[in-house]
Design an enzyme around this catalytic site. Sequence first.
Site, PDB file in Angstrom:
ATOM      1  CE  LYS A  27      -7.275  -0.525  -6.405  1.00 44.31           C
ATOM      2  NZ  LYS A  27      -6.533   0.711  -5.999  1.00 44.31           N
ATOM      3  CG  ASP A 157      -4.539  -3.587  -5.045  1.00 40.73           C
ATOM      4  OD1 ASP A 157      -4.310  -3.372  -3.842  1.00 40.73           O
ATOM      5  OD2 ASP A 157      -4.454  -2.716  -5.931  1.00 40.73           O
TER       6      ASP A 157
END
Length: 314
Positions: A27, A157
């Site tokens: 990401k 996350d």
Amino acid sequence: MGAEGGGPATAPKAANDRLHHCPAPAKLNLFLHVTGRRADGYHLLQTVFQMLDHGDVLHFDLRDDERIVRTTEVPGVPEQHDLVVRALLLLRAEYARRHGGLPPGVDIAIEKILPMGGGLGGGSSDAATALMALNHLWRAGLTQGELMALSLPLGADIPFFIFGQTAFAEGVGEALQAVEAPDCWYVVLEPGVAVPTAEIFCAEDLTRDAIPVRIADFSRHMKTRGGLTGFGRNDLQAVASRLFAPVAQAIEWLGAYGEARMTGSGACVFCAFSSEAQADAVLTKVPAKWKAWKAKSLQRHPLWAVMQTHQDVE
């Protein structure tokens, strides 16, 4: 590192007893603002997470006993501390609570591609992929939202990767809303240092009073600027650049080709390009001291279809 993992040869397993080649994408934080700090010490953030078509790969084989076994070494990460193993222990406990017994054990092989301490979410993405895959293999029956809630104590996350799409995130990163973001190519530099997240967030010179933005602000910027000119900034970048010179050097070098910035708490640095050819041209010029690669943005997690099997009931 072999796709099948280690250990002695066994009889072939049925297709519903294994899931191989499960992606755990990297990401990027397209921006990252620190808007405050809670009484418990956690920082309040605003960010946009976007996944890339580049990352680790995991393989899962159900066992004939109840053990959760990582069959491959991950340098610097003992098995008992691995987020993948810890996440599956949580899922196994929830399975036992719901179904009155333990599920089969599992062998986990991890092809580690993403660097440690790079700000790319590698460990969190691995854990999310493991939760999605074993929720499916074990027929545990957790919805997407339940998996996200189960994973949050392990790391802010992880819920994003289970959410599975580009997201505007607030709070400590757990409050997620889907958002549209650039469909483009990125060049990512690995400066060769691992940045400890805690060290960055504990720094006295970290700015913690960013004015909150709205999701509409980000969306409007993407439409008017074409998505390649970055929105906002990364509030952690100045601290990481001060503490780790290779990060500052990578930002300066890549900045000659566009708006370069750090992702997460570092150390990796990225820049967006409208075409693969532009990204390739920059890659040919990267100094040999850095590892660099290109990746395309992802709008959906590659395991999206698996997640939809266990989608929340409206």
